[in-house]
Design an enzyme around this catalytic site. Structure first.
Site, short mmCIF file in Angstrom:
data_model
loop_
_atom_site.label_atom_id
_atom_site.label_comp_id
_atom_site.label_asym_id
_atom_site.label_seq_id
_atom_site.Cartn_x
_atom_site.Cartn_y
_atom_site.Cartn_z
N TYR A 152 0.83 -1.20 0.00
CA TYR A 152 0.00 0.00 0.00
C TYR A 152 0.86 1.25 0.00
O TYR A 152 2.05 1.21 0.34
CB TYR A 152 -0.99 0.02 1.17
CG TYR A 152 -0.39 0.35 2.52
CD1 TYR A 152 -0.32 1.66 2.97
CD2 TYR A 152 0.09 -0.65 3.36
CE1 TYR A 152 0.22 1.97 4.21
CE2 TYR A 152 0.62 -0.36 4.60
CZ TYR A 152 0.69 0.95 5.03
OH TYR A 152 1.22 1.26 6.25
N CYS A 153 0.27 2.34 -0.42
CA CYS A 153 0.88 3.66 -0.35
C CYS A 153 -0.25 4.63 0.01
O CYS A 153 -1.20 4.23 0.68
CB CYS A 153 1.56 4.03 -1.67
SG CYS A 153 0.44 4.15 -3.08
N LEU A 154 -0.17 5.86 -0.43
CA LEU A 154 -1.22 6.82 -0.09
C LEU A 154 -2.53 6.49 -0.80
O LEU A 154 -3.58 6.42 -0.18
CB LEU A 154 -0.79 8.25 -0.43
CG LEU A 154 -1.81 9.33 -0.09
CD1 LEU A 154 -2.06 9.40 1.41
CD2 LEU A 154 -1.34 10.68 -0.62
#
Length: 144
Positions: A102-104
């Protein structure tokens, strides 16, 4: 009006119509950063259920920047900076282990996930909507 004039007028009308239609269609510009391939998505609700299990059978990778990670991350996430990510950082993870990235919002993690899939990792998923979606749905983050 002669037959030649009618044919000529008709040809001009058709030509104008084609020109008008073509001018209305905007050419699509290719974005070199656009991802065509997508890592399979995992919903926030499904990740929350996985995190509740006693025996976590997956690795959760946070692919954001160090600054973003310090503002809060999902429990038990392993930090791997997108900007400096190398597959060698994950040498301790078996290729058949489930990996969730995941990231933003999902773009950077999709790119890391694609690298993992191309390197032979068999079970990679991307958190749908990233940590932004995770927080919007009311799930917790930690600073541990």
């Amino acid at each position: 009006m002669s037959r030649k004039n009618i044919l000529f007028s008709g040809s001009i009308a058709v030509g104008l119509a084609v020109t008008l239609l073509l001018s209305m269609v905007k050419p699509q510009k290719q974005n070199p950063d656009q991802q065509v391939d997508k890592v399979p998505l995992l919903s926030a609700a499904d990740l929350d259920m996985l995190l509740d299990e006693e025996d976590e059978k997956f690795v959760l990778l946070d692919t954001r920047s160090p600054e973003e990670y310090r503002t809060g991350h999902i429990k038990n996430a392993r930090f791997v900076n997108f900007e400096t990510f190398r597959l060698s950082q994950l040498a301790d993870i078996p290729k058949d282990k489930e990996i969730i990235v995941y990231c933003l919002s999902g773009g950077r993690s999709n790119r890391v996930g694609m690298q993992l899939l191309e390197a032979g990792y068999q079970n990679v998923r991307n958190l749908e909507g990233g940590i932004r979606n995770w927080k919007a749905k009311g799930y917790p983050i930690t600073n541990d």
